[in-house]
Design a protein around this motif. Sequence first.
Motif, PDB file in Angstrom:
ATOM      1  N   GLY A  73       0.818  -1.208   0.000  1.00 24.89           N
ATOM      2  CA  GLY A  73       0.000   0.000   0.000  1.00 24.89           C
ATOM      3  C   GLY A  73       0.846   1.250   0.000  1.00 24.89           C
ATOM      4  N   PHE A  74       0.276   2.325   0.539  1.00 26.23           N
ATOM      5  CA  PHE A  74       0.927   3.637   0.485  1.00 26.23           C
ATOM      6  C   PHE A  74       0.749   4.376   1.793  1.00 26.23           C
ATOM      7  N   THR A  75       1.607   5.379   2.016  1.00 20.73           N
ATOM      8  CA  THR A  75       1.470   6.315   3.131  1.00 20.73           C
ATOM      9  C   THR A  75       1.785   7.711   2.605  1.00 20.73           C
ATOM     10  N   PHE A  76       0.849   8.653   2.831  1.00 18.41           N
ATOM     11  CA  PHE A  76       1.025  10.036   2.394  1.00 18.41           C
ATOM     12  C   PHE A  76       0.488  10.982   3.460  1.00 18.41           C
ATOM     13  N   SER A  77       0.957  12.214   3.394  1.00 23.25           N
ATOM     14  CA  SER A  77       0.358  13.273   4.201  1.00 23.25           C
ATOM     15  C   SER A  77      -0.780  13.893   3.416  1.00 23.25           C
ATOM     16  N   GLU A  78      -1.919  14.085   4.097  1.00 17.76           N
ATOM     17  CA  GLU A  78      -3.038  14.817   3.522  1.00 17.76           C
ATOM     18  C   GLU A  78      -2.985  16.242   4.036  1.00 17.76           C
ATOM     19  N   LEU A  79      -3.085  17.189   3.133  1.00 19.10           N
ATOM     20  CA  LEU A  79      -2.984  18.592   3.498  1.00 19.10           C
ATOM     21  C   LEU A  79      -4.367  19.236   3.396  1.00 19.10           C
ATOM     22  N   LEU A  80      -4.884  19.657   4.546  1.00 17.42           N
ATOM     23  CA  LEU A  80      -6.167  20.340   4.612  1.00 17.42           C
ATOM     24  C   LEU A  80      -5.950  21.749   5.151  1.00 17.42           C
ATOM     25  N   PRO A  81      -6.874  22.664   4.913  1.00 13.23           N
ATOM     26  CA  PRO A  81      -6.705  24.022   5.458  1.00 13.23           C
ATOM     27  C   PRO A  81      -6.500  23.990   6.975  1.00 13.23           C
ATOM     28  N   GLY A  82      -5.328  24.413   7.427  1.00 10.35           N
ATOM     29  CA  GLY A  82      -5.038  24.459   8.854  1.00 10.35           C
ATOM     30  C   GLY A  82      -4.819  23.101   9.480  1.00 10.35           C
ATOM     31  N   ASP A  83      -4.632  22.058   8.656  1.00  3.83           N
ATOM     32  CA  ASP A  83      -4.509  20.707   9.217  1.00  3.83           C
ATOM     33  C   ASP A  83      -3.649  19.859   8.291  1.00  3.83           C
ATOM     34  N   GLU A  84      -2.876  18.971   8.893  1.00  5.67           N
ATOM     35  CA  GLU A  84      -2.096  17.997   8.136  1.00  5.67           C
ATOM     36  C   GLU A  84      -2.153  16.679   8.874  1.00  5.67           C
ATOM     37  N   ARG A  85      -2.435  15.602   8.152  1.00  8.71           N
ATOM     38  CA  ARG A  85      -2.504  14.295   8.777  1.00  8.71           C
ATOM     39  C   ARG A  85      -1.868  13.263   7.860  1.00  8.71           C
ATOM     40  N   VAL A  86      -1.360  12.206   8.460  1.00  7.82           N
ATOM     41  CA  VAL A  86      -0.751  11.118   7.695  1.00  7.82           C
ATOM     42  C   VAL A  86      -1.770   9.995   7.564  1.00  7.82           C
ATOM     43  N   THR A  87      -1.942   9.494   6.353  1.00 12.52           N
ATOM     44  CA  THR A  87      -2.891   8.417   6.137  1.00 12.52           C
ATOM     45  C   THR A  87      -2.270   7.331   5.272  1.00 12.52           C
ATOM     46  N   SER A  88      -2.770   6.114   5.433  1.00 14.36           N
ATOM     47  CA  SER A  88      -2.257   4.968   4.697  1.00 14.36           C
ATOM     48  C   SER A  88      -3.405   4.157   4.115  1.00 14.36           C
ATOM     49  N   GLY A  89      -3.080   3.373   3.106  1.00 12.05           N
ATOM     50  CA  GLY A  89      -4.012   2.408   2.545  1.00 12.05           C
ATOM     51  C   GLY A  89      -3.238   1.149   2.196  1.00 12.05           C
ATOM     52  N   SER A  90      -3.921   0.014   2.135  1.00 10.59           N
ATOM     53  CA  SER A  90      -3.211  -1.231   1.846  1.00 10.59           C
ATOM     54  C   SER A  90      -4.159  -2.279   1.280  1.00 10.59           C
ATOM     55  N   THR A  91      -3.566  -3.345   0.758  1.00  8.83           N
ATOM     56  CA  THR A  91      -4.323  -4.474   0.247  1.00  8.83           C
ATOM     57  C   THR A  91      -3.491  -5.744   0.385  1.00  8.83           C
ATOM     58  N   PRO A  92      -4.134  -6.894   0.655  1.00  9.73           N
ATOM     59  CA  PRO A  92      -3.423  -8.176   0.663  1.00  9.73           C
ATOM     60  C   PRO A  92      -3.411  -8.820  -0.722  1.00  9.73           C
ATOM     61  N   ALA A  93      -4.035  -8.155  -1.711  1.00 10.28           N
ATOM     62  CA  ALA A  93      -4.163  -8.730  -3.054  1.00 10.28           C
ATOM     63  C   ALA A  93      -2.862  -8.537  -3.830  1.00 10.28           C
ATOM     64  N   VAL A  94      -1.886  -9.349  -3.501  1.00 11.99           N
ATOM     65  CA  VAL A  94      -0.547  -9.258  -4.085  1.00 11.99           C
ATOM     66  C   VAL A  94      -0.142 -10.639  -4.596  1.00 11.99           C
TER      67      VAL A  94
END
Length: 231
Positions: A73-94
């Motif tokens: 999967g992936f990990t990125f920072s999401e940038l929102l007005p006045g806010d920043e958060r780290v989010t991830s997504g993944s899958t076992p379909a490999v």
Amino acid sequence: MQTRTQKIVFFGGLAVIIPLTLVAIVPLVFALFNSPGIKTEPIDDSGAKAATTDVDGHWVVSNQMGKNATSAGFTFSELLPGDERVTSGSTPAVTGEMTIEAGTLTAGEVTVDMTNIVTDRDVRDVNVRRSILHTEEYPEATFVLTEPVDVSQLPDDGSIGTVTLTGDMTIHGETNTITQEFNALRTEDNVIVHADIPFNRLDYGVETPEFVAAKIAEEGEINIRLKMDKQ
């Protein structure tokens, strides 16, 4: 008088219950909107045992669930007005395989089904798949080894070693050559590998649509953990 007293007791009780309920619910709601998503974690080597098979041979990606299960999967920072958060997504379909001959990894390929990547929020899942990764057009991401590498030095005692791999990574229809150090664990009859691969989404033509509220940082990670069985 009795009815009036009952009303006073009832509304007095509400005055106590409502603040207590809010105290319990507000942190939960805050957590739902700020949770970090579902991340592919590093290798858990606790209780790992020595290898029971030679490293040479043909290995395939296992989709068996449990400890150190295959995930990408992936990990990125999401940038929102006045806010920043780290989010991830993944899958076992490999899916994937590798061939090791005389202690040298001679061939390897991994394919990730991008249409199955999930985070912790359905709305985000839809945005990621349809509007950012365009998985209907680009349903798969791949990594193909392009240079042989010596893996004979990997420990066979249940401890983690490292190996540096070079290959072509294709995401969103764009291919780039990368060189990345992977952690590798030989334990019993499995080989487990993991890496957090630095990733600039613009190198793969992954852009944030204007109608998506959250802006995504250009720099992120591709997180991958493979559990492999010997054939």
